[in-house]
Design an enzyme around this catalytic site. Structure first.
Site, mmCIF file in Angstrom:
data_model
loop_
_atom_site.group_PDB
_atom_site.id
_atom_site.type_symbol
_atom_site.label_atom_id
_atom_site.label_comp_id
_atom_site.label_asym_id
_atom_site.label_seq_id
_atom_site.Cartn_x
_atom_site.Cartn_y
_atom_site.Cartn_z
ATOM 1 N N HIS A 173 56.363 16.709 61.004
ATOM 2 C CA HIS A 173 56.634 18.218 60.642
ATOM 3 C C HIS A 173 57.768 18.084 62.338
ATOM 4 C CE1 HIS A 173 54.086 19.956 57.795
ATOM 5 N NE2 HIS A 173 53.470 18.559 57.768
ATOM 6 N N CYS B 2 50.757 23.549 57.321
ATOM 7 C CA CYS B 2 49.225 23.717 56.601
ATOM 8 C C CYS B 2 48.540 24.767 56.977
ATOM 9 C CB CYS B 2 48.827 22.251 57.054
ATOM 10 S SG CYS B 2 46.939 22.262 56.535
HETATM 11 P P1 HMG Z 1 34.375 23.063 49.616
HETATM 12 O O1 HMG Z 1 34.190 24.653 49.621
HETATM 13 O O2 HMG Z 1 33.621 22.333 50.425
HETATM 14 O O3 HMG Z 1 34.226 22.566 47.865
HETATM 15 O O4 HMG Z 1 36.081 22.629 49.787
HETATM 16 P P2 HMG Z 1 33.248 22.725 46.932
HETATM 17 O O5 HMG Z 1 32.854 21.433 46.000
HETATM 18 O O6 HMG Z 1 31.970 23.637 47.245
HETATM 19 O O7 HMG Z 1 34.006 23.998 45.961
HETATM 20 C C1 HMG Z 1 34.105 25.156 46.436
HETATM 21 C C2 HMG Z 1 34.868 26.090 45.095
HETATM 22 O O8 HMG Z 1 36.139 25.260 45.028
HETATM 23 C C3 HMG Z 1 33.928 25.595 43.853
HETATM 24 O O9 HMG Z 1 34.363 26.776 43.033
HETATM 25 C C4 HMG Z 1 34.704 24.453 43.251
HETATM 26 O O10 HMG Z 1 34.420 24.539 41.792
HETATM 27 C C5 HMG Z 1 36.009 24.740 43.741
HETATM 28 P P3 HMG Z 1 33.150 27.874 42.796
HETATM 29 O O11 HMG Z 1 32.083 27.204 42.102
HETATM 30 O O12 HMG Z 1 32.988 28.405 44.210
HETATM 31 O O13 HMG Z 1 34.085 28.979 41.826
HETATM 32 N N1 HMG Z 1 37.086 23.474 43.625
HETATM 33 C C6 HMG Z 1 38.075 23.236 42.972
HETATM 34 N N2 HMG Z 1 38.746 24.082 42.479
HETATM 35 C C7 HMG Z 1 40.056 23.524 41.735
HETATM 36 N N3 HMG Z 1 40.562 22.020 42.319
HETATM 37 C C8 HMG Z 1 39.653 21.280 42.933
HETATM 38 C C9 HMG Z 1 38.503 21.751 43.496
HETATM 39 N N4 HMG Z 1 37.567 21.432 44.209
HETATM 40 C C10 HMG Z 1 36.538 22.415 44.549
HETATM 41 N N5 HMG Z 1 39.818 20.168 43.321
HETATM 42 C C11 HMG Z 1 37.522 21.182 49.188
HETATM 43 C C12 HMG Z 1 36.203 21.301 49.885
HETATM 44 C C13 HMG Z 1 38.320 19.823 49.501
HETATM 45 C C14 HMG Z 1 37.686 21.504 47.800
HETATM 46 C C15 HMG Z 1 38.673 22.365 50.008
HETATM 47 O O14 HMG Z 1 38.425 22.337 51.319
HETATM 48 C C16 HMG Z 1 40.195 22.016 49.557
HETATM 49 O O15 HMG Z 1 40.288 22.460 48.541
HETATM 50 N N6 HMG Z 1 40.710 21.759 50.724
HETATM 51 C C17 HMG Z 1 42.136 21.492 50.530
HETATM 52 C C18 HMG Z 1 42.865 22.183 51.785
HETATM 53 C C19 HMG Z 1 44.436 21.881 51.568
HETATM 54 O O16 HMG Z 1 44.922 21.715 50.468
HETATM 55 N N7 HMG Z 1 45.164 21.814 52.765
HETATM 56 C C20 HMG Z 1 46.465 21.374 52.732
HETATM 57 C C21 HMG Z 1 46.851 20.030 52.232
HETATM 58 S S1 HMG Z 1 46.536 19.062 53.496
HETATM 59 C C22 HMG Z 1 48.056 18.721 54.423
HETATM 60 O O17 HMG Z 1 48.869 19.755 54.270
HETATM 61 C C23 HMG Z 1 48.491 17.846 55.436
HETATM 62 C C24 HMG Z 1 49.497 16.815 54.743
HETATM 63 O O18 HMG Z 1 50.792 17.565 54.623
HETATM 64 C C25 HMG Z 1 49.820 15.567 55.849
HETATM 65 C C26 HMG Z 1 50.224 16.132 57.306
HETATM 66 O O19 HMG Z 1 50.945 17.125 57.323
HETATM 67 O O20 HMG Z 1 49.361 15.808 58.139
HETATM 68 C C27 HMG Z 1 48.863 16.128 53.726
HETATM 69 MG MG MG Z 2 52.459 17.980 56.109
#
Ligand code: HMG
Ligand code: MG
Length: 287
Positions: free
Chosen positions: A208, A239
């Protein structure tokens, strides 16, 4: 692949659009990805199958993947934090999936709601199913130098997580300077420690550009043998769970820089300008 080739891994449609205040219409995302597919890119991270409660900007992931015109020369990649995400990626016929871990506990908790150790356990069945389904599997380590919650990160923490991701079957691990605080010196220090442990060719740089050091960081990483760099069209990126994270290094800026230094990318700069112009016509306001 000749030695002077660098692979550009376009992450704008995912890393960029996940961080926009506005919800971008699906049709616009699709148009951007279709435009990027005509630039010579071989890797496009199109979206992410994460919880829509956590990242509402990516809640149309399946619609995006269904609507894009897939080019046979491009791998369309998506982020998959868990089995639910992987199942959706399979439905969407993604070519490649990425699991994402952190070198810092603070960011792991804030970003994926679990510890680093728990995330690696969670990834096990995801990676097994992805590899069995014939998908390419990539990994990310975030906060390679600094974490917005825990401060400075030791290189050893990065090695441990990157090694685990490679053991799980990732063909490559992208080293994420999530908040753009790395400098050429800190990247050199990190790679001095990592490279004796992990082959450079299995690593990518994901810088970044918060402080404008990303291009210099790429130059340092090239000296250590890295040959793949993530970038975002228009310098989009950030992010939602990393306060202060600015855009990724801009794809056009990076490609121009590499071409000037005699590196080959296979990318058509005019076509990249078309994609960037399309993006600029949206009048986005970044976080
Ligand atoms: P959680 O709340 O602990 O998980 O989140 P959960 O299993 O209890 O699920 C909560 C709700 O989300 C549930 O729905 C699940 O069904 C749903 P509800 O029953 O409450 O209606 N759910 C999903 N829905 C769709 N697709 C899924 C999914 N999983 C659960 N896959 C979780 C844990 C990991 C899911 C959450 O924290 C999350 O989605 N985090 C992602 C955050 C994210 O995307 N951040 C940005 C990307 S990382 C980044 O940018 C860095 C990177 O660029 C590298 C860098 O720059 O360093 C890669
Ligand atoms: Mg990134």
């Amino acid at each position: 692949m000749e030695d002077k080739h660098v692979t550009i891994y376009e992450v704008g449609p995912r890393d960029g659009l996940q961080n926009e205040n506005a919800i971008i219409p699906t049709v616009d995302k699709v148009a951007l990805i279709d435009c990027l597919s005509k630039t010579g890119l071989t890797k496009i991270e199109a979206t992410s199958f994460v919880s829509p409660k956590w990242v509402p900007q990516m809640s149309d992931a399946l619609e995006v993947m269904d609507a894009i015109q897939k080019s046979p020369s491009v791998d369309y990649a998506v982020l998959t934090p868990n089995l639910k995400g992987l199942e959706s990626a399979l439905k969407a016929k993604a070519d490649e999936v990425a699991i994402f871990a952190s070198a810092s506990e603070g960011f792991s908790q804030k970003n994926i709601n679990c510890s680093i150790g728990e995330s690696l356990v969670r990834f096990k069945p995801v990676t097994k199913m992805a590899l069995e389904a014939g998908l390419k599997l990539r990994g990310y380590v975030s906060c390679i130098v600094e974490c917005p919650y825990d401060g400075a990160i030791e290189p050893q923490a990065v090695i441990e997580v990157a090694s685990k991701l490679l053991e799980l079957g990732c063909y490559e691990v992208s080293l994420g300077d999530t908040i753009g605080k790395a400098s050429p010196q800190s990247i050199a220090h990190l790679l001095d420690v990592i490279i004796p442990n992990i082959e450079a060719i299995k690593l990518a740089g994901h810088f970044h550009d918060t402080n404008g050091d990303a291009i210099d960081n790429v130059d340092v990483a090239l000296q250590y043998g890295l040959r793949t760099f993530d970038s975002a069209i228009g310098g989009l990126g950030g992010c939602p769970y990393a306060p202060g994270a600015k855009g990724n290094v801009s794809t056009i800026q990076l490609v121009e820089h590499l071409h000037n230094a005699d590196w080959k990318t296979g990318l058509d700069l005019n076509a990249l300008h078309d994609a960037q112009n399309l993006l600029q016509s949206w009048k986005l306001s970044e976080k």
